[in-house]
Scaffold this active site. Structure first.
Site, short mmCIF file in Angstrom:
data_model
loop_
_atom_site.label_atom_id
_atom_site.label_comp_id
_atom_site.label_asym_id
_atom_site.label_seq_id
_atom_site.Cartn_x
_atom_site.Cartn_y
_atom_site.Cartn_z
N TYR A 33 0.83 -1.21 0.00
CA TYR A 33 0.00 0.00 0.00
C TYR A 33 0.86 1.26 0.00
O TYR A 33 2.08 1.19 0.22
CB TYR A 33 -0.95 0.01 1.20
CG TYR A 33 -0.29 0.34 2.53
CD1 TYR A 33 0.52 -0.57 3.19
CD2 TYR A 33 -0.47 1.59 3.12
CE1 TYR A 33 1.12 -0.26 4.40
CE2 TYR A 33 0.13 1.92 4.34
CZ TYR A 33 0.91 0.98 4.98
OH TYR A 33 1.51 1.29 6.17
N LYS A 148 6.53 -1.94 1.87
CA LYS A 148 5.33 -1.35 2.50
C LYS A 148 4.15 -2.31 2.36
O LYS A 148 3.21 -2.10 1.59
CB LYS A 148 5.04 0.02 1.89
CG LYS A 148 4.21 0.90 2.83
CD LYS A 148 4.29 2.35 2.45
CE LYS A 148 3.31 3.24 3.18
NZ LYS A 148 3.36 3.21 4.64
N GLU A 181 12.15 2.40 14.06
CA GLU A 181 11.18 3.38 13.58
C GLU A 181 9.93 3.28 14.43
O GLU A 181 9.85 2.44 15.32
CB GLU A 181 10.84 3.14 12.10
CG GLU A 181 10.20 1.79 11.85
CD GLU A 181 9.86 1.52 10.38
OE1 GLU A 181 9.74 2.46 9.60
OE2 GLU A 181 9.70 0.34 10.06
N LEU A 206 11.16 1.50 7.01
CA LEU A 206 10.55 1.96 5.77
C LEU A 206 11.28 3.24 5.32
O LEU A 206 11.58 4.10 6.15
CB LEU A 206 9.07 2.27 6.01
CG LEU A 206 8.34 2.69 4.74
CD1 LEU A 206 8.05 1.47 3.87
CD2 LEU A 206 7.04 3.40 5.05
N1 PDD Z 1 2.85 5.14 7.46
N2 PDD Z 1 7.48 3.84 8.97
C1 PDD Z 1 6.33 3.12 8.93
C2 PDD Z 1 6.31 1.77 9.56
C3 PDD Z 1 5.19 3.66 8.29
O1 PDD Z 1 4.05 2.93 8.24
C4 PDD Z 1 5.26 4.96 7.73
C5 PDD Z 1 4.08 5.55 7.01
C6 PDD Z 1 6.46 5.67 7.81
C7 PDD Z 1 6.63 7.04 7.22
O2 PDD Z 1 6.59 6.98 5.80
P1 PDD Z 1 6.07 8.21 4.93
O3 PDD Z 1 6.85 9.40 5.34
O4 PDD Z 1 6.32 7.81 3.54
O5 PDD Z 1 4.60 8.38 5.24
C8 PDD Z 1 7.56 5.07 8.42
C9 PDD Z 1 1.63 5.55 6.75
C10 PDD Z 1 1.39 7.01 6.80
C11 PDD Z 1 0.48 4.69 7.24
O6 PDD Z 1 0.69 3.50 7.36
O7 PDD Z 1 -0.62 5.22 7.43
#
Ligand code: PDD
Length: 287
Positions: A33, A148, A181, A206
């Site tokens: 996703y 992801k 993270e 991620l």
């Molecule tokens: N989450 N680490 C994890 C485990 C994440 O699920 C996310 C993003 C990030 C940050 O990635 P980005 O800057 O590309 O949003 C880091 C999204 C927002 C979610 O699962 O809703």
């Protein structure tokens, strides 16, 4: 107005949007996703999101359900049909529908594509101005969080752990006490000399798009960013801390595991980074 979703070739009212019970995403979390922010009806950092999507798909050997060009049209259509000005677009691609068997289906399946939008307001203004709390827990995800994947049970449990502890986020800690993270965010600290530290990219985190953009913005602003592993101890003794994600932008962290960070208020470096990011966010290009 009822919201519209995109499901495998059709735009349908979200309340009627359904997937097949034998979709491998539903049965095995066999899918990936992206969450993309929408600001002023523009998709923020769309290209890097699509690049990361390509990487997630190819790592799992899932084919694109359509070309990137067509996907962009679908995303733009959905934003338009839902008259979405600010919010997020959620897109999910799974390996498709096949009778239940763990191994990849022998007969070629058509990957499923679902896209929905949300008018979520994101964290409150108070959270940004006052900062939020973080708690830590041992990392219990699989070894490839860089993909992801929609397989997010450890992240769900970690976020619930935060909620139960009156915190906004949980940071995962590896066996060497290094912070990997958050459950849905990347983790950062600021130490003496205004040095901004975040974990280097690898299989264990991620590659956040917000993280990547913020690094670019920080470097353009001549701020010192170091990619290296940092421990819980270092975080507890840091001058500032913050988290980044598509939905949390640059969120100040003022308390970790019950210990006040720095002055217990959002720090100047974090506030500066948030301002730089907000400026970037407002400048996104129209599709
Ligand atoms: N989450 N680490 C994890 C485990 C994440 O699920 C996310 C993003 C990030 C940050 O990635 P980005 O800057 O590309 O949003 C880091 C999204 C927002 C979610 O699962 O809703």
């Amino acid at each position: 107005m009822s919201e519209v979703a995109y499901v495998n070739g059709r735009y349908v009212p979200t309340r009627d949007a359904t997937v097949n019970v034998e979709d491998r995403g539903y049965q095995f979390a066999d899918g990936v996703y992206e969450v993309i922010a929408v600001a002023g009806s523009r998709l923020v950092d769309l290209e890097p999101h699509l690049t990361r999507l390509e990487s997630s798909l190819s790592n799992l050997e899932i084919e694109w359900p359509c070309s990137a060009r067509v996907l962009k049209i679908i995303l733009a259509q959905l934003v338009k049909r839902n008259r979405l000005e600010n919010g997020i677009v959620y897109l999910q691609i799974t390996r498709g529908v096949a009778s239940r068997n763990h191994a990849f289906p022998i007969a070629k399946t058509r990957p499923s594509l679902v896209v929905t939008t949300s008018r979520t307001a994101g964290p409150s203004a108070k959270a940004f101005s006052e900062g939020v709390k973080v708690v830590t827990m041992p990392k219990n995800r699989w070894r490839r969080p860089d993909i992801k994947s929609v397989s997010l049970l450890p992240n769900v449990l970690a976020k619930q752990f935060a909620v139960l502890n009156g915190a906004f986020e949980t940071w995962f800690v590896d066996s060497e006490q290094g912070i990997t993270e958050g459950s849905s965010t990347n983790a950062w600290i600021v130490v003496e000399g205004q040095e901004i530290i975040t974990r280097p990219l690898g299989h264990d985190i991620l590659a956040g798009i917000t993280r990547m953009k913020l690094m670019e913005l920080a470097q353009e602003g001549n701020l010192r960013v170091t990619e290296r592993i940092f421990t819980v101890d270092e975080a507890l003794n840091a001058e500032e801390a913050f988290i980044t994600s598509t939905t949390s932008f640059v969120m100040p962290v003022i308390n970790i595991d019950g210990k006040k960070i720095g002055s217990g208020k959002p720090g100047d470096v974090t506030k500066n980074l948030l301002a730089l990011y907000q400026e970037h966010f407002a400048k996104s290009e129209k599709l």
